[in-house]
Design an enzyme around this catalytic site. Sequence first.
Site, PDB file in Angstrom:
ATOM      1  N   HIS A 122       0.916  -1.032  -0.060  1.00 32.00           N
ATOM      2  CA  HIS A 122      -0.076   0.094   0.102  1.00 32.00           C
ATOM      3  C   HIS A 122       0.900   1.241  -0.069  1.00 32.00           C
ATOM      4  CE1 HIS A 122      -2.914   2.882   1.628  1.00 32.00           C
ATOM      5  NE2 HIS A 122      -3.779   2.114   1.204  1.00 32.00           N
ATOM      6  N   LYS A 224     -10.900   0.029  10.265  1.00 34.79           N
ATOM      7  CA  LYS A 224     -11.144  -1.293   9.389  1.00 34.79           C
ATOM      8  C   LYS A 224     -11.275  -2.611  10.475  1.00 34.79           C
ATOM      9  CE  LYS A 224      -7.482  -0.015   6.339  1.00 34.79           C
ATOM     10  NZ  LYS A 224      -8.276   0.546   5.110  1.00 34.79           N
TER      11      LYS A 224
END
Length: 409
Positions: A122, A224
Amino acid sequence: MKPIAEAYKDFPILTRTHRGKRIAYLDSGATTQIPVPVMKALETHMANHNGNPHRGAHVLAMEASEAYEGTRDVVQRFINARKREEIIFTRNTTESLNLIAHSYALKHIKAGDKIVITVAEHHANLVTWQFVCRVTGATLEYMYLDETGHIKDGEMDKIDASTKIVSFAHVSNVLGMEFPVKELVERAHAVGAIAILDGAQSAPHQAIDVQALDCDFFVFSGHKMCASQGIGVVYGKYHLLEDMDPFLFGGDMIEYVKEQTTTFNEVPYKFEAGTPNAHGAVTLKAAIEYLEQFGMDAIHEYEQELVRYVLPKLAAMPHIHLLGSANPEEKHGVIAFTVDDVHPHDVATIMDSHGVCLRSGHHCAQPLGAYYGVPASNRISMYIYTKKEDLDQFLEALKTVRPTMGLSE
Ligand code: PMP
């Protein structure tokens, strides 16, 4: 243990409709939805205990401190850290990696050193290291993957004597696969490097034991895993944290301030400047306690069951191409794919008209897209409230995508 099949009932947002359709929320890798107990915990805190942690001797400041510090204890237990002081609160995974880059890497990395990551990282775990390399003169080196998302033979040999940091996703947010953590950590340590684990896509979905993983840092985001946005975590081994410089400067991270010099507070407070996100911390504690009612192993198994259900069906559809492995046993609840001759943004827009929320774009991993020659794709990602019904809605809607664009089914 609370049955996971009932979890969806705790999420009011999942009862809403969009364009006359029930919502099938399949973008939990981007952010998860919030269950009622987490909302209630924040409401109770705001209605009864709101104050500025670590400041003031009055009842509300002290209760806010207790709530904030209570979350540190819960996070310590959740990831099995040795000490509560090894838990630092940040805004998110991105800020956590930036903290390590500024406070650890800028102090320890010099020209000629190497930082090794995978090509699937990422941007949070990639641009950050580009910055460190630019400032220090170190080199950023990539471990490349084969067609099915596994690190290619020989690539781990890039972890050599000049390597000082090895940083990688525990579970990739595009490939949905776990990298060989044990081997990578061992190789890092064998050459005297530290190992950083980006747990953004793992901590919410499986039991984490940082002592067993033996990583030097582990980072993740609350949003998350059913907490609110704006609270994240750095776990770091205590001796490393002790030796690091502060990240941000200001209130609460100091011991004594004179006109020209300052001595800093102890770990972890020297890394938490300014009024902390106590509200986020309250939700993180409530979220962890909520998830633990199901059990992290059971959550992992539940998601694997969903993957076993949807992945073969998706892989068998004409004009669909998966990114990474097609083996359900290697895939966590994150599946990225492309549809022949349809741009991922068009796919997402058509899916939205069927109430299906999925991700489109580069998923903040542009070098991976460039490496595979797939600059954009779609991604579904699951969580405890995902039902087979959501996956059926997704599969049915997906069948309409190419015909909607005037192409064969
Ligand atoms: N790393 C990975 C593997 C991720 O999936 C994400 C979020 N997509 C991040 C880092 C960044 O997380 P955040 O936006 O919460 O900082």
